[in-house]
Write a protein that holds these residues in place. Structure first.
Motif, PDB file in Angstrom:
ATOM      1  N   UNK A   1     -76.989  -1.588 -11.040  1.00  0.00           N
ATOM      2  CA  UNK A   1     -78.026  -0.946 -11.859  1.00  0.00           C
ATOM      3  C   UNK A   1     -79.327  -0.783 -11.076  1.00  0.00           C
ATOM      4  N   UNK A   2     -79.706  -1.825 -10.348  1.00  0.00           N
ATOM      5  CA  UNK A   2     -80.960  -1.766  -9.603  1.00  0.00           C
ATOM      6  C   UNK A   2     -80.931  -0.638  -8.587  1.00  0.00           C
ATOM      7  N   UNK A   3     -79.798  -0.471  -7.897  1.00  0.00           N
ATOM      8  CA  UNK A   3     -79.723   0.603  -6.907  1.00  0.00           C
ATOM      9  C   UNK A   3     -79.769   1.980  -7.555  1.00  0.00           C
ATOM     10  N   UNK A   4     -78.963   2.209  -8.598  1.00  0.00           N
ATOM     11  CA  UNK A   4     -78.937   3.582  -9.106  1.00  0.00           C
ATOM     12  C   UNK A   4     -80.232   3.953  -9.826  1.00  0.00           C
ATOM     13  N   UNK A   5     -80.918   2.963 -10.389  1.00  0.00           N
ATOM     14  CA  UNK A   5     -82.218   3.274 -10.991  1.00  0.00           C
ATOM     15  C   UNK A   5     -83.193   3.756  -9.918  1.00  0.00           C
ATOM     16  N   UNK A   6     -83.296   2.995  -8.842  1.00  0.00           N
ATOM     17  CA  UNK A   6     -84.215   3.354  -7.761  1.00  0.00           C
ATOM     18  C   UNK A   6     -83.778   4.655  -7.097  1.00  0.00           C
ATOM     19  N   UNK A   7     -82.473   4.780  -6.854  1.00  0.00           N
ATOM     20  CA  UNK A   7     -81.951   5.945  -6.143  1.00  0.00           C
ATOM     21  C   UNK A   7     -82.089   7.223  -6.978  1.00  0.00           C
ATOM     22  N   UNK A   8     -81.743   7.145  -8.253  1.00  0.00           N
ATOM     23  CA  UNK A   8     -81.823   8.333  -9.094  1.00  0.00           C
ATOM     24  C   UNK A   8     -83.263   8.823  -9.220  1.00  0.00           C
ATOM     25  N   UNK A   9     -84.201   7.887  -9.344  1.00  0.00           N
ATOM     26  CA  UNK A   9     -85.616   8.266  -9.418  1.00  0.00           C
ATOM     27  C   UNK A   9     -86.059   8.945  -8.128  1.00  0.00           C
ATOM     28  N   UNK A  10     -85.664   8.378  -7.003  1.00  0.00           N
ATOM     29  CA  UNK A  10     -86.078   8.902  -5.702  1.00  0.00           C
ATOM     30  C   UNK A  10     -85.456  10.270  -5.428  1.00  0.00           C
ATOM     31  N   UNK A  11     -84.151  10.381  -5.645  1.00  0.00           N
ATOM     32  CA  UNK A  11     -83.453  11.601  -5.259  1.00  0.00           C
ATOM     33  C   UNK A  11     -83.730  12.761  -6.212  1.00  0.00           C
ATOM     34  N   UNK A  12     -83.951  12.494  -7.484  1.00  0.00           N
ATOM     35  CA  UNK A  12     -84.301  13.577  -8.404  1.00  0.00           C
ATOM     36  C   UNK A  12     -85.738  14.031  -8.219  1.00  0.00           C
ATOM     37  N   UNK A  13     -86.578  13.154  -7.666  1.00  0.00           N
ATOM     38  CA  UNK A  13     -87.998  13.449  -7.582  1.00  0.00           C
ATOM     39  C   UNK A  13     -88.712  13.230  -8.902  1.00  0.00           C
TER      40      UNK A  13
END
Length: 465
Positions: free
Chosen positions: A213-225
């Motif tokens: 969860x921690x990774x996809x939260x950070x990653x989704x925020x970063x990659x979607x902008x």
């Protein structure tokens, strides 16, 4: 020897050269490069093209860092030897790396086409069911709880681990069945009465504060902008702690960032996952899958297609393209054209505030009642609206989030440890009591029909309540 991967979120990720050769650089794992993390959300956020491949590397990276931090805590290492901790750490490494290896194309949209019962039988043949039974894990409907309640992609992941990676995992002194148990959120060793640290490691991959969860939260925020998240990852990693009775928790070190984590997680859900156009884009793809399955003898997404043919997003989308040349139905042709040209229908509201403003409800309780009514009668109301608006039935949709299990309400149960006791963030008052973070249904209709649709729905609601 180690191999480094440069990740846009975490920087350099270090992997044992042998794990790269025997796991990462293999066809089933490389297939994850071609399975988008957020399925069709890139039609709304163009940068959302990241995949399950880099997410898996990120989960491995965070899992290793958190466990290494736990090993510096004397309380965590009390009563257990380094050799056993090493085994737990290696088990966690493989589980983190392989936790999504069973994800079918189109992420959660394709998951509903997998035969979960057939996967459970394969796991019985592989001995995983018996392994849980030997540990005394409770059963539901004749199957151990972890196997019965697992999502199809988790079941397929375990089958893939045991089909393709059992020998590689065993060569590191790790039990492949224990890796699968971690993927499902359990530990065979812990259930058999071994040290409590085994159970904590499984929680690191499957709990309200897991590293997945921690990774996809950070990653989704970063990659979607989207930029709705401001989390001090270093402090979060350092805040993980554990207790033999309470299990995995966050220490008081997290107090300075847990509020940001909670707000960011809720905002990400509301403005990315639950964005009205994201919901439409993903349901559009889901309906293309359903329409193709309903009008042809072909089962596009199957267990064997993933295991034997490395089925991925590209293959499925290409099949859509070829089917559109001789469409199996008028609805498929229209839906594919909407996907190809990004010609979306209109939503009758965009968020909960707009929803509450136009539906026939005077307070939050009434809004929730309206929601239950819409969802319980969706097919009947879709047919009624299509008839009244004089439009094809496939152009009127009543839909909720395409991944409702990711609603943020479960974050109330995040455990915080302080002064020798553990409480949820809800008990600490950090979560708050808010209405806008609950998901709502969306109603999609052809352009120009929004106002009339809202009037029709309100008329029907008043007549039926």
């Amino acid at each position: 020897m180690t191999r480094q991967f440069k990740d846009p979120v975490h920087g350099y990720v270090d992997l044992d050269e042998r794990i790269v050769e025997r796991v990462v650089d293999t066809a089933p794992f490389q297939r994850l490069r071609r399975v988008r993390q957020l399925s069709a959300t890139h039609l709304v956020y163009p940068g959302a093209t990241h995949t399950r491949f880099e997410h898996s590397l990120g989960v491995y990276h965070l899992g290793q860092r958190v466990f290494e931090n736990l090993r510096t805590q004397s309380y965590f290492t009390d009563g257990i030897g380094n050799d056993e901790l090493d085994t737990i750490e290696r088990t966690l490494a493989f589980a983190c790396l392989l936790h999504d290896v069973g994800h079918p194309p189109l992420s959660h949209l394709g998951e509903r086409h997998l035969d979960a019962d057939a996967l459970r039988e394969r796991l019985r043949d592989h001995g995983l069911v018996a392994a849980f039974e030997r540990c005394g894990v409770p059963s539901v409907e004749g199957l151990p709880v972890p196997v019965r309640r697992a999502n199809p992609h988790e079941l397929l992941g375990c089958v893939t681990v045991l089909d393709h990676y059992a020998d590689a995992i065993a060569s590191f002194g790790v039990d492949p069945h224990e890796v699968c148990a971690y993927v499902l959120g359990w530990s065979l060793r812990y259930e058999a009465g071994d040290h409590w640290q085994h159970g904590v490691a499984a929680e690191l991959l499957h709990s309200p504060i897991d590293v997945d969860r921690l990774d996809y939260i950070i990653r989704d925020d970063h990659m979607t902008g989207a930029n709705v998240l401001n989390v001090d990852t270093e402090r979060m990693v350092a805040a993980y702690t554990a207790h033999p009775d309470a299990g995995l928790a966050l220490s008081e070190k997290a107090l300075s960032t847990i509020g940001n984590y909670l707000e960011g997680r809720i905002s990400l859900y509301m403005w990315v996952t639950q964005h009205h156009k994201s919901v439409y884009a993903n349901v559009l793809v889901r309906r293309l899958l359903d329409e193709l399955a309903a009008h042809t003898d072909e089962r596009l997404i199957t267990v064997d297609a993933v295991l034997d043919d490395d089925l991925d997003d590209h293959a499925v989308l290409d099949r859509f393209r070829r089917a559109a040349a001789d469409p199996p139905s008028e609805a498929f042709a229209d839906l594919y054209e909407r996907y190809r040209t990004r010609r979306f229908a209109e939503s009758c509201w965009k968020h909960r505030l707009g929803y509450a403003d136009v539906v026939a409800a005077e307070d939050e309780r009434a809004v929730d009642d309206y929601t239950r009514w819409l969802l319980a009668n969706d097919e009947r109301l879709e047919a009624h609206l299509a008839d009244e608006l004089d439009v094809p039935a496939h152009e009127v949709w009543i839909e909720r989030s395409y991944v409702p299990e990711y609603e943020p309400a479960e974050l109330k149960d995040i455990p915080l440890a302080h002064n020798g006791r553990t409480q949820s963030v809800g008990a600490y008052g950090l979560y708050g009591d808010r209405a806008f973070d609950r998901s709502i249904p969306f109603v999609y209709v052809p352009a120009g029909h929004v106002d009339r649709t809202v009037d029709l729905l309100n008329e029907r609601y008043r007549a039926e309540r």
